[in-house]
Structure formats: structure tokens, C-alpha cells
Design a protein around this motif. Structure first.
Motif, PDB file in Angstrom:
ATOM      1  N   ARG A  76       0.836  -1.209   0.000  1.00 36.23           N
ATOM      2  CA  ARG A  76       0.000   0.000   0.000  1.00 36.23           C
ATOM      3  C   ARG A  76       0.869   1.256   0.000  1.00 36.23           C
ATOM      4  N   ALA A  77       1.853   1.277   0.906  1.00 34.32           N
ATOM      5  CA  ALA A  77       2.708   2.458   1.034  1.00 34.32           C
ATOM      6  C   ALA A  77       3.506   2.706  -0.241  1.00 34.32           C
ATOM      7  N   ALA A  78       4.025   1.639  -0.838  1.00 36.34           N
ATOM      8  CA  ALA A  78       4.814   1.774  -2.062  1.00 36.34           C
ATOM      9  C   ALA A  78       3.969   2.317  -3.203  1.00 36.34           C
ATOM     10  N   CYS A  79       2.764   1.761  -3.370  1.00 35.09           N
ATOM     11  CA  CYS A  79       1.883   2.225  -4.443  1.00 35.09           C
ATOM     12  C   CYS A  79       1.444   3.672  -4.224  1.00 35.09           C
ATOM     13  N   THR A  80       1.152   4.006  -2.973  1.00 35.33           N
ATOM     14  CA  THR A  80       0.705   5.370  -2.671  1.00 35.33           C
ATOM     15  C   THR A  80       1.786   6.393  -2.998  1.00 35.33           C
ATOM     16  N   TYR A  81       3.022   6.111  -2.563  1.00 38.52           N
ATOM     17  CA  TYR A  81       4.094   7.073  -2.824  1.00 38.52           C
ATOM     18  C   TYR A  81       4.452   7.100  -4.312  1.00 38.52           C
ATOM     19  N   GLU A 118      -6.466   1.378  -6.219  1.00 35.14           N
ATOM     20  CA  GLU A 118      -6.755   2.292  -5.105  1.00 35.14           C
ATOM     21  C   GLU A 118      -5.842   3.502  -5.109  1.00 35.14           C
ATOM     22  N   SER A 119      -4.570   3.264  -5.432  1.00 33.56           N
ATOM     23  CA  SER A 119      -3.567   4.327  -5.338  1.00 33.56           C
ATOM     24  C   SER A 119      -3.435   5.141  -6.615  1.00 33.56           C
ATOM     25  N   GLY A 120      -3.732   4.516  -7.757  1.00 39.61           N
ATOM     26  CA  GLY A 120      -3.481   5.173  -9.028  1.00 39.61           C
ATOM     27  C   GLY A 120      -2.064   4.965  -9.536  1.00 39.61           C
ATOM     28  N   GLN A 121      -1.312   4.078  -8.872  1.00 42.84           N
ATOM     29  CA  GLN A 121       0.051   3.792  -9.312  1.00 42.84           C
ATOM     30  C   GLN A 121       0.032   3.085 -10.667  1.00 42.84           C
ATOM     31  N   LEU A 122       0.983   3.442 -11.544  1.00 45.96           N
ATOM     32  CA  LEU A 122       1.093   2.812 -12.852  1.00 45.96           C
ATOM     33  C   LEU A 122       1.751   1.436 -12.700  1.00 45.96           C
ATOM     34  N   PRO A 123       1.159   0.380 -13.251  1.00 43.06           N
ATOM     35  CA  PRO A 123       1.731  -0.966 -13.095  1.00 43.06           C
ATOM     36  C   PRO A 123       3.174  -1.058 -13.566  1.00 43.06           C
ATOM     37  N   GLU A 124       3.504  -0.379 -14.657  1.00 41.64           N
ATOM     38  CA  GLU A 124       4.862  -0.470 -15.193  1.00 41.64           C
ATOM     39  C   GLU A 124       5.900   0.212 -14.317  1.00 41.64           C
ATOM     40  N   LEU A 125       5.455   0.933 -13.282  1.00 41.77           N
ATOM     41  CA  LEU A 125       6.384   1.581 -12.362  1.00 41.77           C
ATOM     42  C   LEU A 125       6.434   0.880 -11.008  1.00 41.77           C
ATOM     43  N   LEU A 126       5.936  -0.360 -10.956  1.00 40.31           N
ATOM     44  CA  LEU A 126       6.000  -1.152  -9.731  1.00 40.31           C
ATOM     45  C   LEU A 126       6.769  -2.440 -10.005  1.00 40.31           C
ATOM     46  N   THR A 127       7.740  -2.743  -9.143  1.00 39.48           N
ATOM     47  CA  THR A 127       8.505  -3.988  -9.238  1.00 39.48           C
ATOM     48  C   THR A 127       8.340  -4.780  -7.950  1.00 39.48           C
ATOM     49  N   LEU A 128       8.078  -6.063  -8.082  1.00 44.34           N
ATOM     50  CA  LEU A 128       7.996  -6.961  -6.936  1.00 44.34           C
ATOM     51  C   LEU A 128       9.323  -7.688  -6.793  1.00 44.34           C
ATOM     52  N   GLU A 129       9.978  -7.531  -5.639  1.00 47.20           N
ATOM     53  CA  GLU A 129      11.261  -8.191  -5.392  1.00 47.20           C
ATOM     54  C   GLU A 129      11.024  -9.470  -4.590  1.00 47.20           C
TER      55      GLU A 129
END
Length: 260
Positions: A76-81, A118-129
């Protein structure tokens, strides 16, 4: 009573109480030195014990349901920021750690999609480690392929050998290999393992990231060996989002305006 029993007792409700915070550490482009990504790292802001670093509580709960709760709070925090940065005109990737216990949960991909919406974060700007040094659960492959199809990055964290990279990557849509700090700290004197891992990343057609870069000599070696990105204290310690934003503002203002 074991000394870590208080963690087991108190952590399950820490997220609900708002005590789990995300700090962010810069990841830089090896060619330009620009900040291109931020890794979200958990901190427990305990009302009595103060700021607790992850090494003091994550190993205690990483195989328990509490890890799933903690992981969701960090997602949640990562997507929000990340969404806040995009809204401010900055396309900077955000990486968040994912443990095996999270991947094993039914509907993991659904949860990630919800947090993105919920956050509006772009999928291409999120990486799962992926943090585990063992293969991901069998059910994770389909979930990760689905998320990759949306544009998310999939990273193998803390990789130490080529055999480990090949073992963990099997069947997964990885986009990145992060080379463990134990390899980077031996640079530049001993670069054999680093050379092999950079070559491994290229063979898989994915990005290579050097973790734990702390000295200029290591940074020089990382660039010479052909890593794509680097992360470590040389480029800044983990910090809360408001300080990261200030730093990014200073970087945008030009050379000499930002302190490492």
C-alpha cells in the motif's frame, strides 16, 4: 520466554495501528547516475521501542501470517508514494519486497491489482522483489505471469551465484537480478562472481542491479563490469518519503544541490 516473543505478540496489529512505515532507498542508473527507482524498506515505529529496523522483526515473522499483513502494508505504502511521484511529474519506479508466504496466498495478484487501482500507481512503475533464496511456491508462477502481463517488474533479490539465479528464475517472468552485497563488497579486488552474474542477467535478457554499493571504488567497478543499476549507502540511506521528495527536488535543481 524467547526474546523475540514480543515481536510475535505485537506485530500482527502494528499495521492496523499505523506503526509500519515505508522508508525508500535510491537505485541509480549506472550510465547516468540518475535516480531511476526507489526500494520500499519497512520500519516499525514502535510507541515504546522507537524505530525498529527490519532485520530485528522480519526474520521472526517471515514464515507466519503476520508477514502477509506486513507485506500488504508495504505494498500500500509503495503504491501510494509511487502514485504521488507520478502526479508530481516523476516517472520513478518503486520496488517492494514480497515473501514466499505472500505469494502462497490465494488471490495475491488480485490484491496487487487492488492496491494499484486504489492508489493510481502505474503498473509499469512497480517492481515486486522476490526475497526468498528458494523457488517461489508452484502457485506463484501463474500469479506472477498475470502481474507481469500488466507491466509489473519481477526481481530476484539478493542473488549470490549463477546457479541460484537459474534455480530461482525457472519458469518465472523475471525482469531483474539483484546481485547480493556480499558479492559487491569484494569489488574491485575480486570480480569473478560479479562478472558471471552480469553475464547471467544478460543471458536471461533482464536488468542487473548491484546491491550494497558503499564506496567510489565499488561504484567504478560496477560501471566497468556492465551493471545496469546500483543501490547502496553511497547513493543515500533509506529515508521517509518526504525526505526522498526533498532530495529529488534538489537533484532536479542541478549538480551540487543534493547531498548523498
Amino acid at each position: 520466554m524467547r526474546s523475540d516473543q514480543w515481536v510475535i505478540r505485537e506485530l500482527p496489529n502494528a499495521a492496523a495501528r499505523g506503526e509500519i512505515a515505508a522508508f525508500f532507498q535510491s537505485q541509480v542508473d549506472a550510465a547516468t547516475g540518475d535516480t531511476v527507482a526507489l526500494e520500499a524498506l519497512s520500519r516499525w515505529i514502535h510507541p515504546e521501542r522507537g524505530v525498529i529496523p527490519p532485520q530485528e522483526f522480519i526474520p521472526v515473522v517471515e514464515e507466519s501470517p503476520s508477514m502477509d499483513v506486513l507485506g500488504d502494508a508495504m505494498l500500500r505504502a509503495a503504491c501510494t508514494y509511487g502514485a504521488e511521484l507520478v502526479a508530481a511529474g516523476r516517472r520513478i519506479e518503486i520496488a517492494v519486497n514480497v515473501a514466499a508466504v505472500q505469494l502462497a496466498q490465494v488471490g495475491f495478484a488480485d490484491r496487487v491489482e487492488r492496491r494499484l487501482l486504489e492508489s493510481g500507481q502505474l503498473p509499469e512503475l512497480l517492481t515486486l522483489e522476490l526475497t526468498e533464496a528458494r523457488p517461489s511456491p508452484p502457485s506463484a508462477s501463474a500469479e506472477l505471469h498475470r502481474l507481469r502481463s500488466l507491466g509489473l517488474g519481477i526481481s530476484l533479490d539478493d542473488v549470490r551465484t549463477v546457479d541460484e539465479a537459474d534455480f530461482r528464475a525457472g519458469g518465472l517472468p523475471i525482469t531483474e537480478i539483484k546481485v547480493d552485497r556480499s558479492i559487491i563488497e569484494r569489488l574491485p579486488e575480486d570480480d569473478e562472481a560479479a562478472v558471471e552474474l552480469v553475464a547471467c542477467a544478460r543471458r536471461h535478457g533482464v536488468r542487473s542491479v548491484a546491491e550494497g554499493v558503499e564506496t567510489e571504488r565499488q561504484w567504478d567497478a560496477v560501471r566497468r563490469l556492465g551493471f545496469d543499476r546500483a543501490q547502496g549507502f553511497l547513493f543515500g540511506r533509506p529515508m521517509p518519503p518526504e525526505q526522498v521528495t526533498e532530495r529529488l527536488d534538489a537533484e532536479a535543481a542541478g549538480p551540487g544541490q543534493s547531498e548523498l
